[in-house]
Design a protein around this motif. Sequence first.
Motif, mmCIF file in Angstrom:
data_model
loop_
_atom_site.group_PDB
_atom_site.id
_atom_site.type_symbol
_atom_site.label_atom_id
_atom_site.label_comp_id
_atom_site.label_asym_id
_atom_site.label_seq_id
_atom_site.Cartn_x
_atom_site.Cartn_y
_atom_site.Cartn_z
ATOM 1 N N ALA A 21 -17.106 17.321 -2.839
ATOM 2 C CA ALA A 21 -16.261 17.094 -3.879
ATOM 3 C C ALA A 21 -14.854 16.031 -3.455
ATOM 4 O O ALA A 21 -14.720 16.007 -2.490
ATOM 5 C CB ALA A 21 -15.358 18.522 -4.025
ATOM 6 N N PHE A 23 -11.710 16.112 -4.694
ATOM 7 C CA PHE A 23 -10.454 16.629 -4.688
ATOM 8 C C PHE A 23 -10.062 16.786 -3.408
ATOM 9 O O PHE A 23 -10.948 17.403 -2.514
ATOM 10 C CB PHE A 23 -10.308 17.964 -5.408
ATOM 11 C CG PHE A 23 -9.322 18.398 -6.111
ATOM 12 C CD1 PHE A 23 -8.381 19.143 -5.283
ATOM 13 C CD2 PHE A 23 -8.967 18.222 -7.422
ATOM 14 C CE1 PHE A 23 -7.039 19.211 -5.928
ATOM 15 C CE2 PHE A 23 -7.792 18.541 -8.036
ATOM 16 C CZ PHE A 23 -6.790 19.019 -7.143
ATOM 17 N N PRO A 55 -16.183 15.339 -8.792
ATOM 18 C CA PRO A 55 -14.805 15.558 -8.883
ATOM 19 C C PRO A 55 -14.030 16.378 -8.020
ATOM 20 O O PRO A 55 -13.085 16.194 -7.411
ATOM 21 C CB PRO A 55 -14.455 15.431 -10.386
ATOM 22 C CG PRO A 55 -15.589 14.811 -11.218
ATOM 23 C CD PRO A 55 -16.708 15.311 -10.196
ATOM 24 N N SER A 57 -14.470 20.813 -6.484
ATOM 25 C CA SER A 57 -15.332 22.130 -5.881
ATOM 26 C C SER A 57 -15.934 22.784 -6.947
ATOM 27 O O SER A 57 -17.184 23.341 -7.081
ATOM 28 C CB SER A 57 -14.724 22.871 -5.114
ATOM 29 O OG SER A 57 -14.118 22.169 -3.853
ATOM 30 N N PHE A 58 -15.371 22.638 -8.340
ATOM 31 C CA PHE A 58 -15.850 23.490 -9.346
ATOM 32 C C PHE A 58 -17.201 22.727 -9.841
ATOM 33 O O PHE A 58 -18.135 23.536 -10.512
ATOM 34 C CB PHE A 58 -14.853 23.606 -10.562
ATOM 35 C CG PHE A 58 -15.118 24.619 -11.678
ATOM 36 C CD1 PHE A 58 -15.774 24.100 -12.640
ATOM 37 C CD2 PHE A 58 -14.849 26.068 -11.412
ATOM 38 C CE1 PHE A 58 -16.326 25.021 -13.699
ATOM 39 C CE2 PHE A 58 -15.163 26.779 -12.317
ATOM 40 C CZ PHE A 58 -15.728 26.454 -13.495
ATOM 41 N N VAL A 82 -10.677 23.627 -1.165
ATOM 42 C CA VAL A 82 -9.807 24.293 -2.267
ATOM 43 C C VAL A 82 -8.471 24.732 -1.558
ATOM 44 O O VAL A 82 -8.754 25.542 -0.386
ATOM 45 C CB VAL A 82 -10.436 25.383 -2.714
ATOM 46 C CG1 VAL A 82 -9.811 25.973 -3.644
ATOM 47 C CG2 VAL A 82 -11.644 24.902 -3.336
ATOM 48 N N HIS A 89 -4.697 27.993 -10.130
ATOM 49 C CA HIS A 89 -6.124 28.512 -10.221
ATOM 50 C C HIS A 89 -6.999 28.489 -8.988
ATOM 51 O O HIS A 89 -8.051 28.299 -8.887
ATOM 52 C CB HIS A 89 -6.834 27.980 -11.545
ATOM 53 C CG HIS A 89 -6.762 26.313 -11.505
ATOM 54 N ND1 HIS A 89 -5.780 25.530 -11.604
ATOM 55 C CD2 HIS A 89 -7.764 25.322 -11.239
ATOM 56 C CE1 HIS A 89 -6.077 24.072 -11.529
ATOM 57 N NE2 HIS A 89 -7.233 24.054 -11.325
#
Length: 155
Positions: A21, A23, A55, A57-58, A82, A89
């Motif tokens: 990820a 992010f 983009p 972890s989701f 995260v 969120h």
Amino acid sequence: TKHLIGSLTKTEGLKFAVVVARFNEVVTNLLLEGALETFQRYSVDDDDITVVKVPGSFEVPVVAQCLGKSGKFDAILCIGAVIRGDTSHYDAVANSAASGVLNAGLSSGVPCIFGVLTCDDMEQALNRAGGKSGNKGAEAALTAIEMASLFKHHL
Ligand SMILES: O=c1[nH]c(NC[C@H](O)[C@H](O)[C@H](O)CO)c([N+](=O)[O-])c(=O)[nH]1
């Protein structure tokens, strides 16, 4: 008694995908670095490692599942960070990443290793990405090697 266990030395021919990820990339790049160095230390051939950036972890689980189902890899290492900070969120992303990676492994039948940090702040994250608490990416790479070997040679 028959005891099955993955080897950390018989890594020849094992193929790995690493889903990373972007992010909090200050952290995830350190986790990736730790993972790649660990693969190298355990004689995993560089040509047998595929790195895929996403983009956040989701987005990691759906890519992990796709790579698992391709049949091209013996284990999928999932890397993310995260960080709660002032994120509303945090729980949604952290919980989705955990259950997502779990289900990617179960649905594809290929071990998907959870190398996603879930931390309260950046300091905690950096401590676990090569700081005084070690490197979660390196640890997850070891887990990936053992699981890939277990599946390839014993299951
Ligand atoms: O990997 C992360 N993604 C995060 N959000 C983005 C998410 O992974 C998705 O990319 C986004 O929701 C679009 O689907 C984070 N925060 O929101 O804080 C985070 O800390 N870490």
